[in-house]
Motif scaffolding. Structure first.
Motif, PDB file in Angstrom:
ATOM      1  N   GLN A 122     -10.226 -67.038  50.504  1.00 59.17           N
ATOM      2  CA  GLN A 122     -10.784 -67.993  49.585  1.00 59.17           C
ATOM      3  C   GLN A 122     -10.496 -69.417  50.311  1.00 59.17           C
ATOM      4  OE1 GLN A 122      -9.099 -68.035  45.622  1.00 59.17           O
ATOM      5  NE2 GLN A 122     -10.379 -69.701  44.976  1.00 59.17           N
ATOM      6  N   THR A 123      -9.710 -69.603  50.764  1.00 60.42           N
ATOM      7  CA  THR A 123      -9.199 -71.040  51.516  1.00 60.42           C
ATOM      8  C   THR A 123      -8.802 -70.735  52.937  1.00 60.42           C
ATOM      9  OG1 THR A 123      -8.628 -72.005  49.408  1.00 60.42           O
ATOM     10  CG2 THR A 123      -8.006 -73.224  51.436  1.00 60.42           C
ATOM     11  N   CYS A 124      -9.467 -71.214  53.967  1.00 67.50           N
ATOM     12  CA  CYS A 124      -9.311 -71.067  55.313  1.00 67.50           C
ATOM     13  C   CYS A 124      -9.403 -72.243  56.230  1.00 67.50           C
ATOM     14  CB  CYS A 124      -9.679 -69.722  55.971  1.00 67.50           C
ATOM     15  SG  CYS A 124     -11.607 -70.068  55.644  1.00 67.50           S
ATOM     16  N   ILE A 140     -11.883 -74.879  55.018  1.00 68.59           N
ATOM     17  CA  ILE A 140     -13.018 -74.200  54.280  1.00 68.59           C
ATOM     18  C   ILE A 140     -12.500 -73.693  52.890  1.00 68.59           C
ATOM     19  CG2 ILE A 140     -14.743 -72.590  54.468  1.00 68.59           C
ATOM     20  CD1 ILE A 140     -14.785 -74.435  56.829  1.00 68.59           C
ATOM     21  N   GLU A 141     -13.170 -74.360  51.745  1.00 68.70           N
ATOM     22  CA  GLU A 141     -12.835 -74.035  50.513  1.00 68.70           C
ATOM     23  C   GLU A 141     -14.089 -73.501  49.871  1.00 68.70           C
ATOM     24  OE1 GLU A 141      -9.255 -76.263  48.913  1.00 68.70           O
ATOM     25  OE2 GLU A 141     -10.830 -77.720  49.613  1.00 68.70           O
ATOM     26  N   LYS A 142     -15.121 -73.652  50.153  1.00 64.95           N
ATOM     27  CA  LYS A 142     -16.556 -73.113  49.579  1.00 64.95           C
ATOM     28  C   LYS A 142     -17.445 -73.003  50.727  1.00 64.95           C
ATOM     29  CE  LYS A 142     -17.709 -78.072  48.082  1.00 64.95           C
ATOM     30  NZ  LYS A 142     -16.260 -78.519  48.576  1.00 64.95           N
ATOM     31  N   GLU A 143     -18.653 -72.410  50.297  1.00 67.43           N
ATOM     32  CA  GLU A 143     -19.566 -72.008  51.485  1.00 67.43           C
ATOM     33  C   GLU A 143     -20.026 -73.505  52.122  1.00 67.43           C
ATOM     34  OE1 GLU A 143     -23.554 -68.896  52.028  1.00 67.43           O
ATOM     35  OE2 GLU A 143     -22.796 -69.626  49.988  1.00 67.43           O
ATOM     36  N   ALA A 144     -20.399 -74.442  51.082  1.00 70.24           N
ATOM     37  CA  ALA A 144     -20.850 -75.882  51.791  1.00 70.24           C
ATOM     38  C   ALA A 144     -19.966 -76.097  52.835  1.00 70.24           C
ATOM     39  CB  ALA A 144     -21.020 -76.617  50.666  1.00 70.24           C
ATOM     40  N   ASP A 145     -18.525 -76.172  52.586  1.00 66.71           N
ATOM     41  CA  ASP A 145     -17.649 -76.667  53.813  1.00 66.71           C
ATOM     42  C   ASP A 145     -17.972 -75.876  55.018  1.00 66.71           C
ATOM     43  OD1 ASP A 145     -16.478 -78.270  51.863  1.00 66.71           O
ATOM     44  OD2 ASP A 145     -14.934 -76.427  51.358  1.00 66.71           O
ATOM     45  N   TYR A 179      -5.651 -70.131  55.055  1.00 63.39           N
ATOM     46  CA  TYR A 179      -4.751 -71.428  55.009  1.00 63.39           C
ATOM     47  C   TYR A 179      -3.309 -71.203  54.287  1.00 63.39           C
ATOM     48  CZ  TYR A 179      -3.626 -75.930  52.845  1.00 63.39           C
ATOM     49  OH  TYR A 179      -2.688 -77.012  52.360  1.00 63.39           O
ATOM     50  N   LEU A 180      -2.455 -71.817  55.124  1.00 61.76           N
ATOM     51  CA  LEU A 180      -0.862 -71.536  54.550  1.00 61.76           C
ATOM     52  C   LEU A 180      -0.649 -72.455  53.890  1.00 61.76           C
ATOM     53  CD1 LEU A 180       0.484 -70.807  58.183  1.00 61.76           C
ATOM     54  CD2 LEU A 180       0.252 -69.096  56.427  1.00 61.76           C
ATOM     55  N   GLU A 181      -0.135 -71.830  52.438  1.00 63.82           N
ATOM     56  CA  GLU A 181       0.417 -72.880  51.437  1.00 63.82           C
ATOM     57  C   GLU A 181       1.708 -73.502  51.725  1.00 63.82           C
ATOM     58  OE1 GLU A 181      -1.324 -74.183  48.845  1.00 63.82           O
ATOM     59  OE2 GLU A 181      -3.016 -72.637  48.948  1.00 63.82           O
ATOM     60  N   GLY A 182       2.119 -74.869  51.421  1.00 67.26           N
ATOM     61  CA  GLY A 182       3.659 -75.238  51.421  1.00 67.26           C
ATOM     62  C   GLY A 182       3.558 -76.658  51.992  1.00 67.26           C
ATOM     63  N   GLU A 183       4.725 -77.124  52.217  1.00 66.74           N
ATOM     64  CA  GLU A 183       4.978 -78.355  52.774  1.00 66.74           C
ATOM     65  C   GLU A 183       4.995 -78.368  54.295  1.00 66.74           C
ATOM     66  OE1 GLU A 183       8.757 -79.316  50.775  1.00 66.74           O
ATOM     67  OE2 GLU A 183       7.624 -80.859  50.027  1.00 66.74           O
TER      68      GLU A 183
END
Length: 390
Positions: A122-124, A140-145, A179-183
């Motif tokens: 979903q997020t990368c 990249i969060e959506k196809e347009a990205d 995508y890795l979440e976090g600080e």
């Protein structure tokens, strides 16, 4: 030994070289940088012969020096231990045990247009397999990205590939990874001759928004050092079990998520922060020399180092060109107006803004009550401080 290369050597590093009397390998860069009187120089051939007899720690200011390591020290295992970190795909393979469910896939530049968004997490993040300084990096969060990223990559490749050699920035190979979440944190460290790791500096990487992948602000503080040195040194111990490292400086980027899990992003070999940034920031913040500790393979005594430290936050503000104006079209940057925004500017380093994707680097000290100045510069596009050529 010290191996210097373009694009930049700070006065702090030059003075450290003299103070520690560590030999500098003679090459074009060492001659071009006007090193301080008293610098000890050693010929390339003598350095190679010494390394062949007994490998030693090589510290460099720039990843441009990787070409020298690959060509001159090909008889050793050092080029392999550089490549396994510099190549982000190989690094993901190395650390796959740490992140067993993590998605990553490699593409060449001609395959990017064929990527199907529905096949991705979903997020990368899309970035060069061999990269530097967030060049060519897209969220990249959506196809347009994805569509825009592929389009922009093809547009910017011709410019960014001229900035650094292939060993530093390869614009032919890309990786898409989850995508890795976090600080996010960046830290400098080294493995000594016995393979024991030590952390010599830590910075927190700030972002202006959830889709920001830039490098505008990093900061350090006494609190950050006290909290994270033990955590990051344990990570280095764990990574050392995956690949045996000795006499090895490195600059590491990680994230820590809400569960407290440490998630590796990348490891940059044989150096601290690029453009002589992170080590110099640690010197500004704590009045100590992390490069000296690396060269001597001496573990910092953080209790002693932090004894007289204040509670301010010390930042590197990278004046990235986010104006939308191409570097070649810039006429002037009003540095005085930028400096006026900060409580305490410790150092300003101007860049050749007609060639580089940034105007320079600021080192600042900020009290907590004035922290909004950092939050503001984090999202400032800097367009008010530049003028265009006619």
């Amino acid at each position: 030994m010290i191996l210097l290369d373009q694009p930049y050597v700070s006065d702090f590093l030059k003075q450290t070289i003299v103070d520690e009397q560590i030999p500098v390998i003679t090459n074009e860069a060492s001659q071009a940088f006007q090193l301080h009187e008293g610098t000890v120089l050693i010929s390339e051939q003598e350095a190679i012969e010494q390394y062949e007899r007994k490998p030693f720690l090589i510290y460099t200011n720039s990843e441009n020096a990787i070409d020298w390591v690959n060509s001159k020290l090909h008889f050793s295992d050092l080029p392999h231990k550089v490549e396994i970190f510099k190549d982000k795909f190989k690094f993901r393979e190395l650390t796959s045990e740490m992140l067993p469910e993590f998605f990553y896939k490699e593409y060449n530049i001609n395959e990017l247009a064929q990527i199907k968004y529905n096949d991705l997490p979903q997020t990368c993040v899309l970035k060069p397999v061999v990269g530097f300084f967030s060049l060519g990096v897209y969220m990249i969060e959506k196809e347009a990205d994805l569509i825009n990223a592929v389009k922009n990559i093809h547009l910017e490749v011709e410019h960014i590939k001229s900035l650094y050699p292939l060993a530093v920035l390869d614009t032919n190979r890309f990786i898409i990874e989850e995508y890795l979440e976090g600080e996010e944190f960046a830290f400098d460290a080294f493995y000594d001759a016995n393979g024991k790791p030590s952390v010599v500096g830590i910075m927190k990487h700030l972002f202006g928004s959830s889709d920001d992948v830039g490098d505008r602000v990093y900061f350090t503080s006494k609190e950050i050092i006290q909290t994270y040195v033990p955590i990051f040194e344990q990570f280095l111990v764990d990574m050392g079990k995956l690949v045996a490292l000795k006499n090895y400086p490195l600059h590491v980027e990680v994230r820590i998520n809400s569960k407290g899990d440490l998630l590796p992003i990348e490891v940059n070999p044989l150096r601290t922060g690029g453009w002589c940034t992170s080590a110099d920031l640690a010197h500004h913040a704590f009045n100590y020399n992390p490069i000296s500790h690396i060269l001597k393979q001496q573990k910092p005594n953080w209790t002693e180092i932090l004894k007289n430290s204040d509670d301010r936050r010390y930042s590197i503000v990278i004046l990235t060109n986010t104006t939308g104006i191409a570097p070649a079209q810039l006429k002037e940057v009003n540095y005085d107006a930028i400096l006026a925004k900060f409580e305490d500017t410790l150092e300003l380093r101007k860049s050749d803004f007609n060639k580089q994707p940034h105007f320079g680097f600021l080192f600042t000290a900020t009290s907590l009550e004035n922290w909004n100045e950092i939050e503001q510069i984090l999202v400032d596009d800097l367009s008010l401080y530049v003028s265009k050529k006619d």
